[in-house]
Design an enzyme around this catalytic site. Sequence first.
Site, PDB file in Angstrom:
ATOM      1  N   GLN B 126       0.831  -1.217   0.000  1.00  0.00           N
ATOM      2  CA  GLN B 126       0.000   0.000   0.000  1.00  0.00           C
ATOM      3  C   GLN B 126       0.861   1.261   0.000  1.00  0.00           C
ATOM      4  O   GLN B 126       1.655   1.458   0.918  1.00  0.00           O
ATOM      5  CB  GLN B 126      -0.869  -0.023   1.259  1.00  0.00           C
ATOM      6  CG  GLN B 126      -1.724   1.225   1.451  1.00  0.00           C
ATOM      7  CD  GLN B 126      -2.374   1.264   2.828  1.00  0.00           C
ATOM      8  OE1 GLN B 126      -1.765   0.832   3.793  1.00  0.00           O
ATOM      9  NE2 GLN B 126      -3.586   1.775   2.898  1.00  0.00           N
ATOM     10  N   SER B 129       1.350   6.651   2.874  1.00  0.00           N
ATOM     11  CA  SER B 129       2.134   7.654   3.620  1.00  0.00           C
ATOM     12  C   SER B 129       3.310   8.184   2.799  1.00  0.00           C
ATOM     13  O   SER B 129       3.915   7.457   2.020  1.00  0.00           O
ATOM     14  CB  SER B 129       2.691   7.050   4.920  1.00  0.00           C
ATOM     15  OG  SER B 129       1.652   6.743   5.797  1.00  0.00           O
ATOM     16  N   GLU B 245     -15.705  -1.511   6.316  1.00  0.00           N
ATOM     17  CA  GLU B 245     -16.008  -2.288   7.521  1.00  0.00           C
ATOM     18  C   GLU B 245     -15.092  -3.510   7.658  1.00  0.00           C
ATOM     19  O   GLU B 245     -15.038  -4.359   6.781  1.00  0.00           O
ATOM     20  CB  GLU B 245     -17.468  -2.721   7.420  1.00  0.00           C
ATOM     21  CG  GLU B 245     -17.903  -3.718   8.442  1.00  0.00           C
ATOM     22  CD  GLU B 245     -19.200  -4.318   7.951  1.00  0.00           C
ATOM     23  OE1 GLU B 245     -19.236  -5.534   7.778  1.00  0.00           O
ATOM     24  OE2 GLU B 245     -20.163  -3.555   7.739  1.00  0.00           O
ATOM     25  N   ASN B 379      -3.585   6.191  17.409  1.00  0.00           N
ATOM     26  CA  ASN B 379      -4.662   6.268  18.393  1.00  0.00           C
ATOM     27  C   ASN B 379      -5.082   7.714  18.654  1.00  0.00           C
ATOM     28  O   ASN B 379      -6.221   7.958  19.047  1.00  0.00           O
ATOM     29  CB  ASN B 379      -4.253   5.538  19.672  1.00  0.00           C
ATOM     30  CG  ASN B 379      -4.274   4.014  19.481  1.00  0.00           C
ATOM     31  OD1 ASN B 379      -4.269   3.530  18.338  1.00  0.00           O
ATOM     32  ND2 ASN B 379      -4.333   3.279  20.572  1.00  0.00           N
ATOM     33  N   GLU B 380      -4.176   8.649  18.407  1.00  0.00           N
ATOM     34  CA  GLU B 380      -4.559  10.053  18.516  1.00  0.00           C
ATOM     35  C   GLU B 380      -5.579  10.407  17.418  1.00  0.00           C
ATOM     36  O   GLU B 380      -6.570  11.095  17.690  1.00  0.00           O
ATOM     37  CB  GLU B 380      -3.331  10.966  18.386  1.00  0.00           C
ATOM     38  CG  GLU B 380      -2.381  10.940  19.591  1.00  0.00           C
ATOM     39  CD  GLU B 380      -1.532   9.693  19.661  1.00  0.00           C
ATOM     40  OE1 GLU B 380      -1.338   9.034  18.610  1.00  0.00           O
ATOM     41  OE2 GLU B 380      -1.038   9.366  20.765  1.00  0.00           O
TER      42      GLU B 380
END
Lengths: 395, 395, 378, 378
Positions: B126, B129, B245, B379-380
């Site tokens: 992928q 980034s 999902e 997680n932020e």
Amino acid sequence: MDLDYSPDELAFRDLVRTWLRANLPADLRDKVTHYRSLVRDDYLRWQRILAAKGWVAPAWPTEWGGTGWSIMQRHIFEEECGYAGAPPIVPFGLLMCGPVLIKFGSAAQKQHFLPRIYRGDDFWCQGYSEPGSGSDLASLRMAAVRKGDHYVLNGQKIWTTFAHMADWIFCLVRTGAESDRRQDGISFLLVDMKSPGITVRPLVLMDGGHEVNEVFFDEVKVPVANRVHEEGKGWTVAKYLLGHERTNTARLGTSMREFETLKAYAARQRKDGRPLSDDPRFCDQVARLEIELLALSITNLRFLEAIISGRSNGAEASILKIKGTEIQQTLTELMMQAAGPSMQAIASADDTAAADDITGALARRYCNYRKTTIYAGSNEIQRNIIAKQMLGLPS
Amino acid sequence: MDLDYSPDELAFRDLVRTWLRANLPADLRDKVTHYRSLVRDDYLRWQRILAAKGWVAPAWPTEWGGTGWSIMQRHIFEEECGYAGAPPIVPFGLLMCGPVLIKFGSAAQKQHFLPRIYRGDDFWCQGYSEPGSGSDLASLRMAAVRKGDHYVLNGQKIWTTFAHMADWIFCLVRTGAESDRRQDGISFLLVDMKSPGITVRPLVLMDGGHEVNEVFFDEVKVPVANRVHEEGKGWTVAKYLLGHERTNTARLGTSMREFETLKAYAARQRKDGRPLSDDPRFCDQVARLEIELLALSITNLRFLEAIISGRSNGAEASILKIKGTEIQQTLTELMMQAAGPSMQAIASADDTAAADDITGALARRYCNYRKTTIYAGSNEIQRNIIAKQMLGLPS
Amino acid sequence: MKFACDEEQSLLADSVRRLLAHDYGFEARREIVTSTTGYSASVWKAFADLGLLGLGIVLEHGGFGGGALACAPVLEAFGEALVVEPYLATVTAAQLVARGGTTAQRETILPRVVEGTLRLAFAQTEPGARYDLAEVSTLARASGGGYVIDGQKCAIVHGSCADLLVVSARTSGQVRDPTGISLFLIDPRANGVTMRSSRTLDGLRIADLSLAGVQVAAEALVGSAGSALPLIESVVDYATALLCAEAVGAIASANAATLDYLKTRRQFGAPIGSFQALQHRMVDMVISHEQVKSMAWLACTSVDSERDEVKRKRMVSAAKVKVAEAARHVSQESVQLHGGMGMSDELKISHTFRRLTMIAQLCGDANHHLERFTHSKR
Amino acid sequence: MKFACDEEQSLLADSVRRLLAHDYGFEARREIVTSTTGYSASVWKAFADLGLLGLGIVLEHGGFGGGALACAPVLEAFGEALVVEPYLATVTAAQLVARGGTTAQRETILPRVVEGTLRLAFAQTEPGARYDLAEVSTLARASGGGYVIDGQKCAIVHGSCADLLVVSARTSGQVRDPTGISLFLIDPRANGVTMRSSRTLDGLRIADLSLAGVQVAAEALVGSAGSALPLIESVVDYATALLCAEAVGAIASANAATLDYLKTRRQFGAPIGSFQALQHRMVDMVISHEQVKSMAWLACTSVDSERDEVKRKRMVSAAKVKVAEAARHVSQESVQLHGGMGMSDELKISHTFRRLTMIAQLCGDANHHLERFTHSKR
């Protein structure tokens, strides 16, 4: 926790300790150590004892009654008072208004107010927060319109600690229009609480206690002579007051006394037929708290040394406030937990029947102490201060 | 932790469990359960076993090989695979590119790529980034300039997991100028990793392992036919993929297996001559983790039920990601702590001498798992998503 | 696997919420809390009329035969509204009678509980016993065909408004022996019974009980003599599960109030809810709520369906550990994020804080349940 | 009460930092870590030339006679630069000789340590012993005027590059008896000694040691037979205090790198350090650093000056609990706030993370020291 003070410091500590043992009235000490409410006369009685000894305003210049002690001596004195169970000094007169007058007051203001503050003739409170301006103090709105040699005040203050006991209040008010810099147009006034148009309404807190109030101002006349510093320069005064160096931010003396109370209390409680203090989980919680206390005690002294030697990084007071209040809250929480099912029943603040048993006060005290991380610049505001001032992080 | 599945669900679980017992190769399972590195062939071998059974892409439409399972069945299947110690499914082809092609791909793209992805003919990675755009994905810069029936790509991707094993990469690229809406002008391309001009540089992580890479694109030609969806609409594709999902966000099957490993490992370690699992402090840490696992298992099932019944609040995947990764990290931390002083010595990833002793892998694994709270939307970012999307808090 | 309420439960929960919205606003509640009895007879009657007091009682005694799961939505609504009526006290003690009582006891007591004319309380805790259910030293001596009971009980939630007490006492064995504990029905107006009532921080009433030569007939014994501990444990687990359900509602209420405050309170020219540090903390409160919902379900389903006693205890304790910690987390954060307003008696949030603080301690604190979870080996 | 370095210490610390800035950059360190020996002989010589190896050795043996406080600024600088040389291993084992050895042993060994020509290591831990210093089952039997030693040691930090080992072995008593433990000097090249070396996660070397019928002379005994445990405890406390000082430097380095990253890394059009949630977390890391500075001072001053052994142990354990938790907190947060970059082997922060992870476990983890703090009653 005997940190190694120098021989001089130890001697000073013993001097203070001995004097406190002889001069702190037992009934006042018992009220403090048994978590009973103090009234105006309790505070004033202790203040007058200190004033008689000449120890009530150590940080003031000696010409106004200061002791001339070093920062370390002042620190030791404050810790010892807290450790001994002395009533806390109500800060508004001695630690706030006094230093402001010394720095900014006119000669007449100094002559009139400083000796009265020193002796406890007047009981002071602080008019800062308003319903719309808490953490964001500069957004305050209370209006003071000048008419001749008076200001006329209209508006409201909130969270005013001890307004119901106070003779005088110092206020931040808006004497000019809110301009681009909201800090402009603010002035600092001394207001007689007996002035017509002032109404005090109690704000009962969740422990059922009455400490704070709303204060309403309706066409209250204040002589221009009671303005401290120039008109529109109140923010300078407020900033000085906020940044005014205090040595007992961490309140370690009190916390150490409370820690000993906790250990003794836990030793009296039973679990599985043995002292609760033998329970490994509770024991670990107490141990972690003791370690926090150790760390903060040393950090406090390190910071004092840094301030004395000019190596301050500017964040000391904020760090001490954050950790100090966390420790205070944990103490109330462990006390409540130690009581077990009995913590549910609360004694009212004036329940003399339960005066010797602190159990009925523990849940109330836990509730009450939630304020410590909110007041005097919430811990969130303290973190903002450190992020900006010490770390230089951008807004 | 037998949560009460329905009889049908239990029967399905047993079916899957029995099949896994018979068909998961022992050497692959041992590699997984002993924390040894998996190579490309390990992943592909397991994928092909699943493909042969018809279970490799349960969520795909049945015409492309999906199983037609219910969401609950898919959940059970995924948890059982994790619990059994099966190699994880590499998501880039089966769970990401496949669903994107099914939703947005042309007939030709589907015909060509979907069967190859299904069978494991191609290994995918992928390209999202970039050095300057991590959490803020829409700030990506890699340029794709159209020249005839090709795009010419120049730029760099980073943190590209398994790029060194991959045959194909799907990329978000900038085909238009950055306008006011930075999300405009992004397109989604499929790129053959063998294309001239692509260079893969390993990024060794702090556990010493090679999972991720930098991928450099220097005048790389990609046929326009390999663009998925319209030019400039790549952000629609990316959003679909991010929100697609998935049922194993919490990775509970794997964590439950790891939890059993932890308990067994702690029972083999000694403290004061007794099993470490008898030590009250360590025991409490394990107990708290077990309670977290219980809470997340039920939360996971509650969320599935909410999604099935249309009562989704939109924050489910983020909550599962946050708590799931916290559990995964705590597992690695307690394993390392359980090993005591022996945790210091590390075996290299290929140290076959230590293959049966997991101790040498524990510190590396602890390090490696710090990635779980960073990748796939840190997680932020997950907390930001919940704050905005579920709670409606303002920016 | 089924988590959502069925239709009947949803309708009931809606009715309860409508009732509370109408009769149990913040000011109405304050009047009830400060009243002499500490509860409202009319609200109690409304609960009975809605059938809430019979949810856990079998049909033959006038109830609906449900378990903890059936009751959970009601407690959740009570948690939201901070209901102070002696509901949990009554239904808990009723379970002791329903599960352990003789036919005669059940027939006499349970229908009156269901119709709302008999309030019960369970006198179990003794001074110094903490949360240990086997630490019973109150003594019941057989005497003249009945028993004479002496001892001290404390922290009896809603003891002072109970029409009938269920009291644990030792008929044999030493303090903390698992066997030898029995249950008795005691009329609080009987000779030798003294009750001292206090207020609790969260607006409830609590009583200490002194029993001095209290004579009861043989028929006052609930179940067989000396073997009450497993019954007590299972019913306290039932109460704990319901308490967890109440926590779900109280936490939901605290979170809703805090979220609303974050959106409306402005400082520094913006709603404070736009500050990322506060956003992330609010998110963690939401996550705590989701976890507590899960654990309340686990506790309820375990007391309803788990036949393995050790496993039931483990699951209930797991739930209570999580609930106690979440109650602490959410209550503390919600007050902190409210700033000064969170401290004020005039806002509901400070009352929710107090109830959550008590919920964390009631039926055993986090340490107690962590110990029980750890030591109850499978 | 004095916390700041005196002038001499400051000058020394400055010299160390200059040396490290020049010779111990990130790439230089990487080469040292991946070299065969795992340390740099030239750096070691530079340490000796600066006098670092004699800081804790008395003047008569060529040292400077300081305590842990004198050494702390050096360790702090080492923590910042992530020095992997066998410094702590050598000075710790040297303390065993200095405090427990005979005059002959001290005269032979210590001057060579000071001049940098003798590296030492302490072989104490045994498989399964965890952090219990009394758990010694390696056996030393008196034989022919000397001793024959058999047993296994593990996790000997820098064991493989030591020229001489100090080894604990039991001359009497049962495993975990506090008495009966003795210390011996053993040449790693002696017959019967086998050493197996591994790498550690943080770039150090660690060894397992097998002793099979190793014969040593009576002169190899350090101190008197059977009474070494108090000496071992005091020297391990000394090492723990120095480790705490190293943590101060490593945490400072992690914080500085993270703060710098927060200010320079941009996402969503702003430096990520402008996001309040990250600001508050950075502040908590700064507070952890201040606490660790305090606790490192407490540990050092306690091992230097505290004559009450029980109190010394409590204070060192209090320090290590706090240091272990702060090391965990700061290391985890610094990597998390760096995002993917924090995971990369190419950035120093991931190496600091690894060292802090090890520091948290070395000389006893938080659980171990919490237990020791709790059980060491005053």
